[in-house]
Design a protein around this motif. Structure first.
Motif, PDB file in Angstrom:
ATOM      1  N   ASN A   1       0.825  -1.206   0.000  1.00  9.86           N
ATOM      2  CA  ASN A   1       0.000   0.000   0.000  1.00  9.86           C
ATOM      3  C   ASN A   1       0.860   1.257   0.000  1.00  9.86           C
ATOM      4  OD1 ASN A   1      -1.646   2.221   1.699  1.00  9.86           O
ATOM      5  ND2 ASN A   1      -3.063   0.930   0.544  1.00  9.86           N
TER       6      ASN A   1
ATOM      7  N   ASP B   1      -7.798   7.059   1.428  1.00 12.10           N
ATOM      8  CA  ASP B   1      -7.712   5.652   1.029  1.00 12.10           C
ATOM      9  C   ASP B   1      -7.913   5.453  -0.467  1.00 12.10           C
ATOM     10  OD1 ASP B   1     -10.365   6.340   0.974  1.00 12.10           O
ATOM     11  OD2 ASP B   1     -11.092   4.524   1.968  1.00 12.10           O
TER      12      ASP B   1
ATOM     13  N   SER C   1      -7.021   5.231  -4.362  1.00 10.85           N
ATOM     14  CA  SER C   1      -5.816   4.890  -5.114  1.00 10.85           C
ATOM     15  C   SER C   1      -5.486   6.000  -6.111  1.00 10.85           C
ATOM     16  CB  SER C   1      -5.992   3.560  -5.853  1.00 10.85           C
ATOM     17  OG  SER C   1      -7.068   3.647  -6.772  1.00 10.85           O
TER      18      SER C   1
END
Length: 261
Positions: A62, A205, A207
Motif C-alpha cells: 500500500n 484511502d 488509489s
C-alpha cells in the motif's frame, strides 16, 4: 499535545470517489525521448517464492503504491570546484567520454547563487527537468529522495524537494541537491532513480493512477498564466486562490495512442 492536519477540497466540489487520475507531461518536447516515464515503485515482484516475504506485506504494498519513481535522464559525474576568482563551478569528470555535450549540461544544470544556499559551505545545484504533474481535483504532490532504492555509492549530500497542489499549481519539476561533502564526486548514471513523487488525495484511502496526458491549448494557456511567478513574488502559495479562480474546469486528457504492426 494535539496535532491536526486539514486538507481542504476545492470550493463547491464534493469529495471524489474511485481512483484519482494524475496526469503527467513534458513541457519541452525537444529530445523528450531521453526522459523516462514515471513508474510505480514495486517490490512485490522481488520475491515470489514465499508467501511471508516482506515485499508481500499489505502495508508495504500500500505504501509503495503511493510512490512513483523518476529516473535520471543522462549520466552525471561531477566535481565541485572553484574557479580562479573563487566562484563555485562544476567539472564534468567524464570529460570527452561524456554522453552529454558540455553546452547541453550547462543548460540543464546550475549552481544557485552562493548567498542563496541554505547552509554555509553546502552548495545547492539544480537540474532542470521537463516533468509536469497535474490533476483535475485537489491533489498535493511531494517530491522526495528515492529512499527505497539502495545505492552502492551514497550521494555526497541530500536532495530536497517540496510539496504543492498540482491541481492549481502545475509546474516543471527541478531536482535540487545540497552537496554536503564537496570532496566527493556526485555520480548518478542514466536510468538510476533520481527521485520519487507521492500524492495526497481525499479521502486518503483512494488509489492513484498516473498516466501521460495531452498538452492541450487550455493546458498550455494555464501553464503560461502561472509560469515564472516565483521571479516576481516571494510567496507563490498566496497566488493559489487567484490561479484556481482562472483555471479551466478540466485539463487532464489522457493520451490516446494507436499502434500499427
Amino acid at each position: 499535545m494535539r496535532l491536526s492536519v486539514n486538507f481542504e477540497n476545492t470550493q463547491g466540489t464534493d469529495p471524489g470517489k474511485g481512483p484519482v487520475q494524475v496526469g503527467w507531461f513534458l513541457n519541452q518536447r525537444k529530445a523528450g525521448i531521453i526522459y523516462f516515464p514515471p513508474e510505480r515503485v514495486r517490490s512485490a515482484d522481488m520475491n515470489k517464492t514465499h508467501a511471508k516475504s516482506a515485499s508481500r506485506c499489505p502495508a508495504v504494498i500500500n505504501m509503495e503504491s503511493r510512490y512513483f519513481m523518476v529516473r535520471c535522464p543522462f549520466d552525471l559525474n561531477l566535481a565541485f570546484v572553484r574557479d580562479k576568482d573563487g566562484k563555485p563551478a562544476l567539472r564534468n569528470l567524464n570529460g570527452d567520454m561524456s554522453g552529454i555535450r558540455a553546452n547541453k549540461l550547462r543548460e540543464k544544470l546550475h549552481i544557485t547563487a552562493e548567498h542563496e544556499w541554505r547552509y554555509p559551505g553546502v552548495p545547492t545545484i539544480q537540474l532542470e527537468l521537463p516533468y509536469v504533474f497535474i490533476a483535475d481535483e485537489p491533489v498535493y504532490m511531494s517530491q522526495v529522495a528515492p529512499f527505497l532504492h539502495y545505492a552502492k555509492v551514497p550521494l555526497p549530500g541530500t536532495i530536497f524537494g517540496g510539496r504543492f497542489p498540482i491541481n492549481v499549481w502545475p509546474r516543471p519539476l527541478m531536482w535540487a541537491f545540497e552537496w554536503a561533502d564537496t570532496d566527493k564526486p556526485l555520480k548518478i548514471n542514466r536510468g538510476d532513480p533520481l527521485f520519487y513523487c507521492t500524492f495526497e488525495v481525499a479521502p486518503a484511502d483512494r488509489s492513484v493512477v498516473v498516466s501521460e496526458v495531452e498538452v492541450t491549448e487550455e493546458l498550455t494557456d494555464y501553464m503560461d498564466l502561472i509560469s515564472g511567478a516565483v521571479n516576481y513574488v516571494n510567496q507563490t502559495f498566496s497566488l493559489f486562490e487567484a490561479a484556481e479562480a482562472r483555471r479551466p474546469a478540466k485539463l487532464v486528457q489522457p493520451v490516446k495512442r494507436t499502434r500499427t504492426d
